[in-house]
Design a protein around this motif. Structure first.
Motif, mmCIF file in Angstrom:
data_model
loop_
_atom_site.group_PDB
_atom_site.id
_atom_site.type_symbol
_atom_site.label_atom_id
_atom_site.label_comp_id
_atom_site.label_asym_id
_atom_site.label_seq_id
_atom_site.Cartn_x
_atom_site.Cartn_y
_atom_site.Cartn_z
ATOM 1 N N MET A 1 14.272 -3.451 6.110
ATOM 2 C CA MET A 1 13.988 -3.131 7.324
ATOM 3 C C MET A 1 12.396 -2.834 7.113
ATOM 4 N N GLN A 2 11.757 -3.187 8.552
ATOM 5 C CA GLN A 2 10.325 -3.049 8.119
ATOM 6 C C GLN A 2 9.967 -2.073 9.466
ATOM 7 N N GLY A 3 9.277 -1.274 9.314
ATOM 8 C CA GLY A 3 8.471 -0.382 10.282
ATOM 9 C C GLY A 3 6.993 -0.863 10.669
ATOM 10 N N SER A 4 6.608 -0.727 11.976
ATOM 11 C CA SER A 4 5.145 -1.156 12.261
ATOM 12 C C SER A 4 4.159 -0.191 12.085
ATOM 13 N N VAL A 5 4.638 1.294 11.822
ATOM 14 C CA VAL A 5 3.569 2.030 11.554
ATOM 15 C C VAL A 5 3.576 2.495 10.094
ATOM 16 N N LYS A 6 2.305 2.335 9.424
ATOM 17 C CA LYS A 6 2.300 2.461 7.910
ATOM 18 C C LYS A 6 1.317 3.444 7.668
ATOM 19 N N PRO A 7 1.371 4.229 6.594
ATOM 20 C CA PRO A 7 0.482 5.121 6.151
ATOM 21 C C PRO A 7 -0.902 4.719 6.355
ATOM 22 N N TYR A 8 -1.818 5.473 6.993
ATOM 23 C CA TYR A 8 -2.919 4.943 7.375
ATOM 24 C C TYR A 8 -3.930 5.006 6.091
ATOM 25 N N VAL A 9 -4.617 3.981 5.688
ATOM 26 C CA VAL A 9 -5.416 3.785 4.637
ATOM 27 C C VAL A 9 -6.754 4.701 4.861
ATOM 28 N N ASN A 10 -7.074 5.407 3.668
ATOM 29 C CA ASN A 10 -8.119 6.198 3.598
ATOM 30 C C ASN A 10 -7.806 7.358 4.574
ATOM 31 N N PHE A 11 -6.847 7.856 4.727
ATOM 32 C CA PHE A 11 -6.497 9.120 5.493
ATOM 33 C C PHE A 11 -7.040 10.262 4.990
ATOM 34 N N ASN A 12 -7.714 10.852 6.071
ATOM 35 C CA ASN A 12 -8.454 12.325 6.026
ATOM 36 C C ASN A 12 -7.973 13.384 7.200
ATOM 37 N N ALA A 13 -7.016 14.211 6.739
ATOM 38 C CA ALA A 13 -6.614 15.028 7.982
ATOM 39 C C ALA A 13 -7.681 15.976 8.588
ATOM 40 N N LYS A 14 -8.508 16.418 7.629
ATOM 41 C CA LYS A 14 -9.612 17.253 8.172
ATOM 42 C C LYS A 14 -10.421 16.515 9.175
ATOM 43 N N HIS A 15 -10.771 15.289 8.864
ATOM 44 C CA HIS A 15 -11.633 14.264 9.619
ATOM 45 C C HIS A 15 -10.903 14.179 10.993
ATOM 46 N N ASP A 16 -9.446 13.732 10.867
ATOM 47 C CA ASP A 16 -8.662 13.396 12.161
ATOM 48 C C ASP A 16 -8.474 14.737 13.027
ATOM 49 N N ALA A 17 -8.319 15.674 12.435
ATOM 50 C CA ALA A 17 -8.261 17.037 13.300
ATOM 51 C C ALA A 17 -9.599 17.286 14.129
#
Length: 316
Positions: A1-17
């Motif tokens: 099974m394959q999902g379309s949403v994958k972990p975001y590369v170079n994820f930065n929670a503080k930046h996204d906040a």
């Protein structure tokens, strides 16, 4: 099974906040930015953003978003920000405690979640709503349908069976339905309720060799109502069936309930099997799931579905 949403590369929670904070700052809210960011993050990453936002701004991110949004869009964002087990537990509680029982939601969730997911949902349900999920299910359902739901809640699916048992299970299913006058519903329930999805696929393959038809055809011919829907849902892409059924209804105007169904499936399956659903939809209808949704839903639901069906996110 394959999902379309994958972990975001170079994820930065503080930046996204901070991006979300700026999107809500000042007069009005940049809803597209909010949606496009959250649609491209996994649920686990969204939980980290929530923590980072509270640490930086001293308030809950979900509460802040709700104060800026409204309607179906608010429901969508809250769903995205809700931990998966809590989202499912809440949907089940709503299905059981509302006016009547929403059997489609019970079937959709309980037939398609893994053993570990069912365990988590059961724990969260008790913590959040002060009752046992199994007890509430039994209070709202009856007969063989109830028994099958309870079996699924026991999360006892066997993990390893040799081929001989697979074939025997296929033969038992044939003898319980096509091979006799009347139907042994108990046998269907015991076999379909106590096998993992992977092994059910093997059982179904063995059944097809014996009976000369798919198990779905036999279930539809031998059972009816909620039990039929539940048995068919076990071990197959239930969410594909729901999306296909929604498309079949789309010739008439869509209701809020239709949007809620689509939203629930998109949110819950985006990281699991949405690419499989998209491929199966294209095979059956000859059109992309994204294009079909584009004709019938609001801009916000279209944006979220584009990310969740693997299409490029767009502001247009």
């Amino acid at each position: 099974m394959q999902g379309s949403v994958k972990p975001y590369v170079n994820f930065n929670a503080k930046h996204d906040a901070e991006v979300l904070h700026k999107a809500m700052k000042g007069l009005g809210t940049d809803e597209d930015t909010v949606l496009m960011l959250l649609a491209s993050r996994t649920n686990e990453q969204r939980q980290q953003i929530k923590v980072a936002y509270k640490k930086a701004h001293g308030k809950d991110l979900v509460s802040a978003l709700k104060s800026e949004l409204g309607g179906l869009f608010e429901d969508l964002i809250v769903a995205l920000m809700t931990p998966r087990s809590l989202f499912d537990a809440t949907q089940l509680h709503k299905a059981l405690k509302g006016a009547g029982t929403n059997d489609e939601v019970l079937i959709e969730i309980l037939a398609s979640r893994t053993e570990d997911e069912i365990k988590d949902i059961t724990k969260v349900y008790k913590k959040e709503f002060g009752g046992k999920l199994e007890k509430d299910v039994c209070s709202d359902t009856t007969g063989p349908y109830q028994k099958m739901l309870v079996i699924l809640l026991q999360v006892d699916g066997d993990l390893c069976f040799p081929f001989q048992i697979m074939r025997a299970s296929g033969e038992d299913l044939y003898a319980a339905g096509e091979g006799k006058f009347g139907t042994d519903e108990e046998k269907f329930i015991n076999i379909l309720g106590n096998r993992s999805t992977e092994h059910l696929l093997e059982v179904f393959a063995a059944y097809k060799k014996i009976a000369g038809c798919d198990i779905e055809n036999s279930i539809e011919g031998e059972t009816t109502g909620n039990l039929e829907n539940l048995l068919i849902a076990v071990g197959e892409l239930l969410n594909l069936r729901r999306l296909l059924r929604r498309e079949e209804k789309s010739q008439s105007s869509l209701s809020r309930t239709d949007d809620e169904t689509l939203m629930r499936i998109m949110v819950s399956r985006s990281e699991v099997d949405m690419l499989d659903i998209r491929a199966a939809f294209k095979k059956k209808y000859g059109a992309s799931l994204y294009t079909t949704i584009q004709v019938h839903v609001t801009k916000h639901l279209l944006l979220i579905s584009s990310g969740f069906t693997g299409e490029p996110l767009t502001r247009s």
